[in-house]
Write an enzyme that holds these catalytic residues in place. Structure first.
Site, PDB file in Angstrom:
ATOM      1  CG  ASP A  26      24.220 -16.834 -53.106  1.00 46.08           C
ATOM      2  OD1 ASP A  26      24.478 -16.405 -54.237  1.00 46.08           O
ATOM      3  OD2 ASP A  26      25.079 -17.340 -52.352  1.00 46.08           O
ATOM      4  CG  ASP A 199      24.278 -13.276 -51.145  1.00 47.60           C
ATOM      5  OD1 ASP A 199      23.977 -13.149 -52.349  1.00 47.60           O
ATOM      6  OD2 ASP A 199      24.982 -14.202 -50.701  1.00 47.60           O
TER       7      ASP A 199
END
Length: 296
Positions: A26, A199
């Site tokens: 990420d 996520d």
């Protein structure tokens, strides 16, 4: 487990000896701090990963131009997943995995009802719409979307930085699956790292998953490992734990390797200061011992 790493608290770890063939990372809150300033330690850790022959896939809710620039400047070689899985880029080609026709229709109604302004970067956003996240924004947007006749065709997600309206078929993990396919890998071959709820699916469904320090409970539950550190130091902690890089190329490894040298330098400096600060020694006259009576 490396020093400083927390015990896994979500799913079990991968088999002993497992080593990732790719790292999925990420961006906002993972490579950057919470104020979105990039962490130089994260850059260093990602470059060490690439140098070890492990490609890095950036997976972000941000727009492709920003993710592309970051990939270019850091030096990552894997595909790029942008717009929460809506777009996948690799070697000059962009794949649009979902459309935003109904998303745009609903987003315009939400803008009008709540008086919101889209993010500046939305001028480059292709598959979704994003609003700045402030207190109460997420709940208000969800209510408006649910009340819209086409609201069932729109999913609302928050990242801690923005509130995203997207096609229900869009997901980071879907983009990650496609990105890994492009380099001949499967999710089970990858280590995924993130810091927020959006996520959780990719962290939970890749071969191993990392939740950085301070991550929300949902992400922690999906992770194989929860680090103590945040941003770059959390990444370095995870890469060391899973054998992505050798200890000597992590900040912790270099610190340990350099400790003896720093200790010797400190001792020399302390000795120099002591010598410089000591009072000057002046010669003294030898004391004359009087002769004893009767001695020649």
């Amino acid at each position: 487990m490396a020093s400083g790493a927390r015990q896994p608290r979500g799913r079990p770890p991968p088999p002993r000896g497992w080593r990732p063939k790719a790292v999925v990372c990420d961006v906002d809150g993972t490579i950057t701090f919470k104020d979105r300033k990039i962490d130089a330690v994260a850059v260093e850790a990602l470059r060490a990963t690439e140098a070890a022959g492990v490609p890095v896939v950036l997976a972000t809710g941000n727009v492709l131009p920003i993710a592309y620039a970051l990939s270019y400047l850091v030096g990552t070689s894997g595909p790029i997943v942008a717009e929460n899985g809506g777009l996948v880029y690799f070697r000059g080609a962009v794949e649009e995995l979902v459309k935003r026709d109904e998303v745009e229709l609903v987003a315009r109604a939400v803008e009008k009802r709540l008086g919101l302004t889209r993010l500046f970067t939305d001028r480059w956003r292709v598959t979704e719409v994003a609003f700045p996240e402030a207190r109460g924004t997420y709940d208000a947007v969800r209510r408006e979307v649910a009340a819209h006749p086409q609201g069932s065709h729109v999913r609302v997600e928050r990242t801690g930085f923005a509130v995203h309206l997207m096609n229900p078929g869009s997901a980071k993990f879907r983009g990650v699956v496609r990105a890994l396919e492009l380099i001949g890998l499967a999710p089970g071959d990858a280590l995924a790292c993130g810091d927020s709820d959006n996520d959780a699916e990719m962290v939970g469904r890749c071969g191993a998953g990392v939740a950085l320090g301070g991550a929300p409970e949902g992400l922690r539950a999906a992770a194989t490992l929860v680090t103590r550190k945040v941003a770059g130091r959390g990444l370095a902690e995870a890469f060391l734990r899973f054998g992505v890089v050798a200890p000597a190329v992590t900040p912790q490894g270099r610190a340990a390797r350099g400790a003896p040298k720093r200790a010797r330098r400190a001792r020399r400096q302390a000795a120099t200061r002591t010598r410089r600060g000591a009072p000057a020694r002046t010669p003294t006259k030898a004391r004359r011992v009087p002769r004893r009576a009767g001695r020649p």
